[in-house]
Design a protein around this motif. Structure first.
Motif, short mmCIF file in Angstrom:
data_model
loop_
_atom_site.label_atom_id
_atom_site.label_comp_id
_atom_site.label_asym_id
_atom_site.label_seq_id
_atom_site.Cartn_x
_atom_site.Cartn_y
_atom_site.Cartn_z
N SER A 404 0.84 -1.16 0.11
CA SER A 404 -0.03 0.03 0.05
C SER A 404 1.06 1.25 -0.05
O SER A 404 0.46 2.14 -0.77
N LEU A 405 2.11 1.16 0.70
CA LEU A 405 2.92 2.35 0.93
C LEU A 405 3.57 2.46 -0.49
O LEU A 405 3.54 3.77 -0.94
N ILE A 406 3.85 1.63 -1.17
CA ILE A 406 4.58 1.74 -2.49
C ILE A 406 3.48 2.58 -3.49
O ILE A 406 3.92 3.29 -4.18
N LYS A 407 2.17 1.81 -3.43
CA LYS A 407 1.10 2.38 -4.11
C LYS A 407 0.88 3.83 -3.86
O LYS A 407 0.99 4.64 -4.93
N SER A 411 3.00 7.08 -8.90
CA SER A 411 2.15 7.97 -9.73
C SER A 411 1.13 7.64 -10.08
O SER A 411 -0.02 8.09 -10.35
N ARG A 412 0.52 6.26 -9.60
CA ARG A 412 -0.67 5.72 -9.71
C ARG A 412 -1.32 5.84 -8.27
O ARG A 412 -2.36 5.03 -8.17
N LYS A 413 -1.28 6.66 -7.40
CA LYS A 413 -1.81 6.67 -6.09
C LYS A 413 -3.29 6.83 -6.25
O LYS A 413 -4.20 6.13 -5.53
N ASN A 414 -3.82 7.60 -7.25
CA ASN A 414 -5.27 8.02 -7.12
C ASN A 414 -6.01 6.74 -8.32
O ASN A 414 -7.08 6.99 -8.74
N THR A 457 -2.49 -0.43 -9.89
CA THR A 457 -1.50 -1.39 -9.50
C THR A 457 -2.38 -2.55 -8.90
O THR A 457 -3.32 -2.64 -8.53
N LEU A 458 -1.66 -3.65 -9.39
CA LEU A 458 -2.04 -5.03 -8.91
C LEU A 458 -1.23 -5.78 -8.12
O LEU A 458 -0.14 -6.05 -8.13
#
Ligand SMILES: Nc1ncnc2c1ncn2[C@@H]1O[C@H](COP(=O)(O)OP(=O)(O)OP(=O)(O)O)[C@@H](O)[C@H]1O
Length: 672
Positions: A404-407, A411-414, A457-458
């Motif tokens: 979750s922290l990586i996500k 830049s794919r945060k949202n 992100t998967l």
């Protein structure tokens, strides 16, 4: 009426030389108006009436011969009276079928007969007028009522005696008849009086060319209106039913009691007929209909859909009339594959929602140990780059958290963040869950997690649990960034960043042959190992503080953990890592009534957890009465929790409990 019925029979023969006066007195005596005149050879030579006799007397003629009219027209005794024309002749001699003279007919006899005919006709018309169902009312040119029949009397709430001779407006309100007099033209009008509805046909009455009045025929159409509006609503209902039937996602077919199809939708053809051979199409249906008609109740059947191997639920429902007699049978066919798809979609959505809810959690990520600080630093660097990250570490160390922290730092945060626990998905469903399924038609298909994660992100947790045969497909998707739903040749482009995690040593799995080497290298681009909690004891005090705050909030009480307790906890092995620490803290909050926990109690709680094997033999105790459903749920909760304390994967728990991993996952979620 024919001549024979009214003519004067030829009783007396008058001869041309007969004396006029004698003939006159004879005619008067017999009251016959006239007679036929013969010559000596008994041949007809002419005729006379009173008029001729009178003329002879005035002129002082003596013999009949001097006054009789020799021009005559013989008529058939079967001629219709109404066809006679007395403008030229005052008398017609009458012949029978043998052409013998049998009598004569005079104008007087004719007029009498016509008067009788008129009377009969009038009586007939009166009868019709009075017995007509519709109201009839006529007026003259002044607008006075000249005729009104009983139904019109009833409609106008009057009587014939009161109405006749009155002005129309004095008797009825609508005065359309006066317009007919004014314009000379008829019309039809619908109007309402009170709550009754009428239809009026109004026509002018002409005597030859001149207008002499107007007649109105009134019909009470209230009942017809009601029936017609009922008909409209029935039509509307039929329309609605058709729309429902034609747009239903189930196959629907309506038959009579003999199984003859009255209506069916396209879906029925598609789902049911598509499943039958020609022979079955003709009689497969009838057996079911016969059964429903015989038993009068619903009939359910389950068949296999030969096209996609799913199940078809077929129901035949009787439709009864008001006499409780079956009139129609409604057969509905439902393809369970569609329900399955919907259920899957729902589960997936719930799953995604749960992930999002997890994301929204209030807790802080704790990283006070040097190893964790270093890790966070690395994560910060790799998060920005779209590379695949492989997180490794024992169960409960925080791999999910770090994913979750990586996500969050990327830049794919949202964008979508889909977490998939490969250990929780039954093997036979995994392919469809990951890559989607086409399932016959476009609308029957569903998207897999890759499609759901498109643009985002998967997170593939426990990636080592993906069976070998799917690892090839996964590798292909990772390389090409394209997925093929099961059953589809069409590739769908996806833009997905992969974060994988494993609590097992993937290299060992590669060596054992259960994990593909090429896939391992494909996902092992940035390996990040998370140390177990026992190797970063500095994190323990902060974790205690963090979660103690959380539980204090949840259980509305605060428990203090002394430095002694913290030391005790640091000395523990923490085989279940941070997850175990959280569980123990919660247990302290749930079981302790004191403000401060003692070292003994803490040791006891931690010791209890070490003796979990023993707990398996502990009986379940029912200590209060509760609804059965709740009791069953609690029992399930206890059971899963107990097995879960020793087994670290859904699959292992499922194996022991002899259910599917998805059941364990579903029930554990429910129990959360
Ligand atoms: N550093 C941390 N700070 C706060 N909470 C943490 C930390 N590490 C883990 N947790 C919590 O511990 C629990 C287990 O963590 P997580 O699920 O991330 O572990 P995991 O390694 O993914 O476990 P598994 O291998 O069983 O999937 C979670 O409730 C998580 O929020």
């Amino acid at each position: 009426m024919i001549v024979k019925e009214v003519m004067k029979k030829n009783l007396v023969k008058y001869y041309a030389n007969d004396c006029i006066l004698k003939v006159t007195s004879d005619v008067m005596e017999r009251d016959v108006e006239g007679g036929l005149v013969y010559n000596e050879s008994d041949e007809l030579v002419g005729w006379f009436t009173y008029k001729e006799l009178l003329n002879g007397i005035i002129q002082n003629y003596t013999e009949l011969d001097e006054v009789c009219i020799r021009d005559y027209l013989l008529i058939d005794e079967n001629s219709a009276i109404k066809n006679l024309d007395f403008t030229t002749y005052g008398l017609f001699p009458v012949l029978n079928v043998e052409e013998k003279i049998t009598g004569f007919i005079t104008r007087g006899v004719y007029l009498n007969a016509v008067a009788r005919l008129s009377q009969i006709e009038k009586n007939r018309l009166d009868a019709i007028f009075n017995s007509a169902h519709n109201g009839i009312l006529s007026i003259d040119l002044e607008g006075r009522i000249t005729a009104i029949n009983p139904p019109a009397e009833r409609m106008a709430l009057t009587t014939k005696e009161k109405a006749l001779g009155k002005f129309l407006n004095e008797v009825v309100i609508p005065s359309g008849l006066l317009n007919v007099i004014r314009t000379g033209r008829g019309h039809t009008e619908k109007y309402k009086v009170g709550n009754r509805m009428y239809l009026a046909h109004r026509s002018p009455i002409y005597d030859g060319k001149s207008l002499i009045g107007a007649v109105g025929v009134f019909q009470d159409i209230s009942e017809i209106e009601i029936v017609s509006s009922e008909l409209d609503s029935v039509k509307q209902l039929v329309n609605e039913m058709d729309t429902i039937i034609n747009n239903s996602s189930d196959g629907i077919c309506i038959t009579d009691t003999k199984g003859n199809i009255i209506n069916r939708n396209i879906k029925f053809d598609d789902i049911y007929y598509g499943n039958l051979s020609e022979e079955e199409k003709n009689n497969g249906f009838h057996t079911m209909i016969e059964q429903v008609v015989e038993e009068g109740t619903r009939y359910n059947l389950m068949e296999t859909n030969i096209r996609n191997n799913s199940s078809l639920i077929i129901s035949a429902i009787p439709v009864k009339n008001s006499d409780n007699k079956i009139e129609r049978i409604v057969v509905s066919v439902k393809d369970v594959a569609e329900i399955d798809n919907l259920r899957r979609e729902l589960e997936k959505t719930q799953f995604i929602l749960k992930n999002m809810q997890d994301e929204l959690g209030e807790k802080e990520f704790v990283a006070s140990s040097q190893s964790m600080k270093d890790l966070i630093l690395k994560i910060d660097q790799v998060a920005k780059v779209d590379v695949t990250v492989l997180l490794t570490g024992e169960r409960g160390v925080g791999k999910n958290e770090l994913a979750s922290l990586i996500k969050e730092s990327s830049s794919r945060k949202n964008k979508p963040f889909i977490k998939v626990n490969c250990d929780a998905i039954p093997e036979d469903l995994m392919e469809a869950e990951l890559f989607g399924r086409l399932n016959g038609t476009e609308e029957n298909g569903y998207a897999g997690f890759f499609e759901h994660a498109d643009g985002g992100t998967l997170f593939l947790d426990e990636v080592g649990k993906i069976p070998l045969h799917l690892q090839v497909k996964l590798l292909k998707v990772l390389q090409e960034q394209k997925v093929n739903r099961i059953g589809s040749k069409e590739s769908i482009e996806v833009d997905v960043r992969i974060i994988a995690a494993s609590s097992e040593d993937l290299l060992r799995l590669v060596k054992e042959g259960t994990f593909r080497e090429d896939l391992f290298y494909r996902i092992n681009v940035i390996p990040l190992e998370i140390p177990p909690l026992r190797e970063r004891l500095e994190d323990i005090p902060l974790l205690i503080e963090e979660y103690s705050n959380l539980f204090a909030n949840k259980y509305k009480k605060r428990i203090d953990f002394s430095s002694e307790i913290i030391e005790t906890m640091k000395n523990y092995e923490w085989p279940g890592n941070v997850r175990e620490l959280i569980n123990i803290l919660e247990r302290v909050y749930v079981t302790s009534s004191e403000k401060e926990i003692t070292v003994e109690s803490m040791k006891y709680i931690m010791g209890e957890r070490e003796k979990l094997d023993l707990a398996h033999q502990k009986p379940f105790i029912i200590n209060k009465v509760m609804p059965l459903k709740q009791a069953v749920e609690e029992f399930e909760r206890e059971l899963i929790a107990k097995v879960g304390e020793t087994e670290n994967s859904y699959r292992k728990i499922a194996k022991i409990l002899e259910v599917s991993p998805s059941t364990v996952m579903r029930k554990s979620k429910k129990l959360d």
